[in-house]
Design a protein around this motif. Structure first.
Motif, PDB file in Angstrom:
ATOM      1  N   VAL A   1      -7.421 -13.997 -30.030  1.00 32.22           N
ATOM      2  CA  VAL A   1      -6.200 -13.974 -29.734  1.00 32.22           C
ATOM      3  C   VAL A   1      -6.375 -12.701 -28.749  1.00 32.22           C
ATOM      4  CG1 VAL A   1      -4.207 -13.068 -29.581  1.00 32.22           C
ATOM      5  CG2 VAL A   1      -4.655 -15.032 -31.497  1.00 32.22           C
ATOM      6  N   VAL A   2      -5.957 -12.253 -27.680  1.00 32.77           N
ATOM      7  CA  VAL A   2      -6.054 -10.955 -26.773  1.00 32.77           C
ATOM      8  C   VAL A   2      -5.378  -9.972 -26.261  1.00 32.77           C
ATOM      9  CG1 VAL A   2      -9.043 -11.693 -25.886  1.00 32.77           C
ATOM     10  CG2 VAL A   2      -6.836 -12.144 -25.189  1.00 32.77           C
ATOM     11  N   LYS A   3      -5.027  -9.606 -25.798  1.00 32.92           N
ATOM     12  CA  LYS A   3      -3.353  -8.682 -24.862  1.00 32.92           C
ATOM     13  C   LYS A   3      -3.524  -8.238 -24.110  1.00 32.92           C
ATOM     14  CE  LYS A   3      -0.703  -5.805 -26.685  1.00 32.92           C
ATOM     15  NZ  LYS A   3       0.214  -5.111 -27.619  1.00 32.92           N
ATOM     16  N   LYS A   4      -3.123  -8.956 -22.483  1.00 32.91           N
ATOM     17  CA  LYS A   4      -2.964  -7.284 -21.531  1.00 32.91           C
ATOM     18  C   LYS A   4      -2.481  -7.035 -21.476  1.00 32.91           C
ATOM     19  CE  LYS A   4      -3.082  -9.060 -17.351  1.00 32.91           C
ATOM     20  NZ  LYS A   4      -2.359  -8.702 -17.395  1.00 32.91           N
ATOM     21  N   LYS A   5      -1.669  -6.316 -20.636  1.00 32.01           N
ATOM     22  CA  LYS A   5      -0.773  -5.659 -20.107  1.00 32.01           C
ATOM     23  C   LYS A   5       0.083  -6.312 -18.304  1.00 32.01           C
ATOM     24  CE  LYS A   5      -1.170  -2.903 -22.706  1.00 32.01           C
ATOM     25  NZ  LYS A   5       0.379  -2.022 -23.938  1.00 32.01           N
ATOM     26  N   ILE A   6       2.043  -6.750 -18.901  1.00 28.52           N
ATOM     27  CA  ILE A   6       2.378  -6.850 -18.256  1.00 28.52           C
ATOM     28  C   ILE A   6       3.272  -6.258 -17.138  1.00 28.52           C
ATOM     29  CG2 ILE A   6       1.830  -9.559 -17.899  1.00 28.52           C
ATOM     30  CD1 ILE A   6       4.349  -9.990 -19.489  1.00 28.52           C
ATOM     31  N   GLY A   7       3.384  -6.353 -16.313  1.00 32.41           N
ATOM     32  CA  GLY A   7       4.865  -5.196 -15.356  1.00 32.41           C
ATOM     33  C   GLY A   7       4.312  -3.694 -15.060  1.00 32.41           C
ATOM     34  N   GLY A   8       3.188  -3.974 -14.807  1.00 33.57           N
ATOM     35  CA  GLY A   8       2.994  -3.051 -13.715  1.00 33.57           C
ATOM     36  C   GLY A   8       2.272  -2.740 -12.102  1.00 33.57           C
ATOM     37  N   ASP A   9       2.402  -4.098 -12.149  1.00 32.52           N
ATOM     38  CA  ASP A   9       1.816  -4.471 -10.672  1.00 32.52           C
ATOM     39  C   ASP A   9       3.177  -5.628 -10.449  1.00 32.52           C
ATOM     40  OD1 ASP A   9       0.661  -5.246  -8.295  1.00 32.52           O
ATOM     41  OD2 ASP A   9      -0.656  -5.795  -9.198  1.00 32.52           O
ATOM     42  N   THR A  10       2.582  -6.602  -9.128  1.00 34.01           N
ATOM     43  CA  THR A  10       3.431  -7.257  -8.487  1.00 34.01           C
ATOM     44  C   THR A  10       3.535  -8.540  -9.839  1.00 34.01           C
ATOM     45  OG1 THR A  10       2.834  -7.925  -7.718  1.00 34.01           O
ATOM     46  CG2 THR A  10       3.747  -6.747  -6.543  1.00 34.01           C
ATOM     47  N   LEU A  11       5.017  -9.204  -9.930  1.00 33.54           N
ATOM     48  CA  LEU A  11       4.491 -10.386 -11.153  1.00 33.54           C
ATOM     49  C   LEU A  11       3.757 -11.485 -10.074  1.00 33.54           C
ATOM     50  CD1 LEU A  11       6.184 -12.622 -12.899  1.00 33.54           C
ATOM     51  CD2 LEU A  11       7.612 -13.168 -10.954  1.00 33.54           C
ATOM     52  N   ALA A  12       3.971 -11.642  -9.262  1.00 34.35           N
ATOM     53  CA  ALA A  12       2.445 -12.579  -8.585  1.00 34.35           C
ATOM     54  C   ALA A  12       0.825 -11.554  -8.752  1.00 34.35           C
ATOM     55  CB  ALA A  12       2.620 -12.178  -6.696  1.00 34.35           C
ATOM     56  N   ASN A  13       0.828 -10.688  -8.286  1.00 32.93           N
ATOM     57  CA  ASN A  13      -0.493 -10.234  -9.150  1.00 32.93           C
ATOM     58  C   ASN A  13      -0.356 -10.475 -10.206  1.00 32.93           C
ATOM     59  OD1 ASN A  13      -1.660  -9.229  -6.637  1.00 32.93           O
ATOM     60  ND2 ASN A  13      -0.797  -7.343  -6.368  1.00 32.93           N
ATOM     61  N   ASP A  14       0.249  -9.972 -11.614  1.00 32.58           N
ATOM     62  CA  ASP A  14       0.481 -10.576 -12.769  1.00 32.58           C
ATOM     63  C   ASP A  14       0.248 -11.463 -13.315  1.00 32.58           C
ATOM     64  OD1 ASP A  14       1.437  -7.459 -13.871  1.00 32.58           O
ATOM     65  OD2 ASP A  14       2.830  -7.782 -14.093  1.00 32.58           O
ATOM     66  N   MET A  15       0.392 -12.647 -12.250  1.00 34.88           N
ATOM     67  CA  MET A  15       0.073 -14.080 -13.216  1.00 34.88           C
ATOM     68  C   MET A  15      -1.586 -14.010 -12.151  1.00 34.88           C
ATOM     69  SD  MET A  15       2.919 -15.235 -14.043  1.00 34.88           S
ATOM     70  CE  MET A  15       3.122 -13.883 -14.352  1.00 34.88           C
ATOM     71  N   LYS A  16      -1.742 -13.465 -11.328  1.00 32.95           N
ATOM     72  CA  LYS A  16      -3.329 -13.718 -11.068  1.00 32.95           C
ATOM     73  C   LYS A  16      -4.230 -12.698 -12.427  1.00 32.95           C
ATOM     74  CE  LYS A  16      -2.274 -13.647  -5.932  1.00 32.95           C
ATOM     75  NZ  LYS A  16      -3.439 -12.992  -4.909  1.00 32.95           N
ATOM     76  N   ARG A  17      -3.382 -11.619 -12.761  1.00 32.82           N
ATOM     77  CA  ARG A  17      -4.146 -11.280 -14.162  1.00 32.82           C
ATOM     78  C   ARG A  17      -4.227 -12.002 -15.034  1.00 32.82           C
ATOM     79  NH1 ARG A  17      -5.247  -6.143 -14.415  1.00 32.82           N
ATOM     80  NH2 ARG A  17      -4.071  -5.404 -16.298  1.00 32.82           N
ATOM     81  N   ILE A  18      -2.939 -12.865 -14.948  1.00 28.79           N
ATOM     82  CA  ILE A  18      -3.573 -14.171 -16.398  1.00 28.79           C
ATOM     83  C   ILE A  18      -4.333 -14.937 -16.116  1.00 28.79           C
ATOM     84  CG2 ILE A  18      -1.601 -15.420 -17.516  1.00 28.79           C
ATOM     85  CD1 ILE A  18       0.244 -13.473 -16.887  1.00 28.79           C
ATOM     86  N   GLU A  19      -3.869 -15.834 -14.998  1.00 26.11           N
ATOM     87  CA  GLU A  19      -5.011 -17.155 -14.487  1.00 26.11           C
ATOM     88  C   GLU A  19      -6.318 -16.382 -15.270  1.00 26.11           C
ATOM     89  OE1 GLU A  19      -3.499 -19.047 -11.334  1.00 26.11           O
ATOM     90  OE2 GLU A  19      -1.377 -19.270 -12.350  1.00 26.11           O
TER      91      GLU A  19
END
Length: 389
Positions: free
Chosen positions: A179-197
């Protein structure tokens, strides 16, 4: 026996990273040494403690309030019934003398830091690993030395692109994390989705991703993210809103069916109880992240675990924040669900004793007296310098 001295030094753990709320460029912590007059192997027993990342050093509070109270107390008032060891509960009560209820701010971190050092000393005087002592006193009697850990990372940092993010996460997978964890909320929703994917694209089958908003969102944004995140099979959606906004957390549960996690920024049993009462947390799937090093220490954490039991929660739903060995020992001794880990950050204070490897998402704790700090050479070098000053 008695406490001879309590020493504190404020050290930097700065890093050029940020989450959705803060950056860590000026972050510090307090390292504490509690020196006793008990002699083992020709040397005084010294207990060590430090506060978790995300707060700052507590030197002023430790030096001006909590250290004097302990050093001025009658030694027998801090001892257990045998008189041969400290009683952490009596020590805690002494530290909190003349402190009003409520106001769970920075003092909870200062007390938690000293409390960690007290438990380290107590277990060393007993000649046992802390996890064994805890299992005998408060658990089943038998610790589970295998503890689940996840890799916390995925911060925003200068020059980071998706390929760099994928390399970071691949490194955690290669080291045995599932299990790994990353941050969200420090960019736009669209860019955070790209990071997640991007991260999901490199995770092997059976591995999971957790995401952490660090309390950044208002209710509208938290729900927008919840809807977008629902398409993924995430390990959890963490701390969407302000940690004390229990109404937001409760409403969010109506919009996100997957597991959620919060609690790392709650600093007392009472705060934790309010989360359980009013935050809509679901004991069948959600996770609680209370961190003893930020919330008055293990003495208070034991009260929190008792409260959770009264409300139908298992300690196995607790995975503490902080990535330190104290919570690892608590997890092994008291049956928690695991612990956070920072493989590459906040060193030398994060991580495990030397030679401990992550295998299939778990670590096996070695048989070291106390919390086991002495088994991590780079960390103990800092501690020894303070303890033998």
């Amino acid at each position: 026996m008695r406490i001879v001295d309590i020493r504190e030094v404020t050290l930097p753990i700065k890093s050029s990273i940020r989450n959705a709320y803060i950056d860590f460029s000026k972050m510090t912590l307090s390292l504490v040494a509690v020196v006793t007059d008990v002699i083992r192997d020709g040397k005084p027993v010294v207990g060590y403690g430090f506060n978790s990342n995300g707060r700052y050093g507590q030197g002023a509070l430790i030096r001006e309030r909590f250290r004097p109270r302990l050093l001025e107390a009658a030694p027998e008032s801090l001892q257990d019934d045998s008189g041969a060891n400290l009683d952490p509960h009596k020590v805690w009560a002494c530290m909190m003398t003349n402190e009003k209820p409520g106001g769970h701010g920075e003092r909870s971190v200062a007390v938690g830091t000293i409390d960690m050092a007290i438990w380290d000393a107590v277990a060393k005087i007993e000649g046992k690993p802390l996890f064994q002592l805890l299992a005998e006193r408060y658990g089943s009697g038998t610790p589970n030395r295998q503890v689940f850990v996840y890799a916390a990372g995925g911060y925003y940092w200068p020059g980071q692109d998706l390929e760099a993010l994928k390399r970071e996460m691949q490194g955690y997978v290669d080291r045995g994390y599932t299990v790994v964890k990353k941050k969200i909320g420090g960019d736009t929703l669209a860019n955070d989705m790209k990071r997640i994917e991007a991260v999901l694209s490199i995770l092997p089958s059976g591995h999971k991703l957790a995401v952490d908003a660090n309390g950044r969102f208002d209710l509208k944004t938290a729900i927008e993210y919840a809807k977008a995140l629902s398409q993924y099979d995430l390990f959890w959606y963490e701390e969407a809103g302000d940690p004390l906004d229990y109404a937001l957390q409760a409403e969010l549960a109506n919009h996100y069916a997957g597991p959620m996690a919060t609690g790392e920024n709650l600093f007392s049993m009472q705060d934790a109880r309010n989360l359980i009462r009013y935050g809509g947390m679901r004991p069948d799937r959600d996770w609680l992240q209370f961190d003893c090093a930020l919330s008055y220490g293990l003495v208070e954490y034991l009260r929190t675990l008792d409260m959770l039991k009264d409300h139908g929660w298992s300690p196995s739903r607790c995975i503490p924040h902080g990535g330190h060995q104290m919570s690892l020992a608590i997890a092994a001794g008291l049956g928690l669900g695991g612990n956070e880990s920072y493989p590459d950050l906040f060193q030398p204070f994060g991580g495990f004793p030397d030679g401990v490897k992550v295998e299939g998402g778990y670590v096996t704790l070695p048989e070291l007296p106390g919390i086991g700090f002495e088994g991590k050479a780079d960390l103990y070098a800092e501690m020894k310098q303070l303890g033998e000053a």
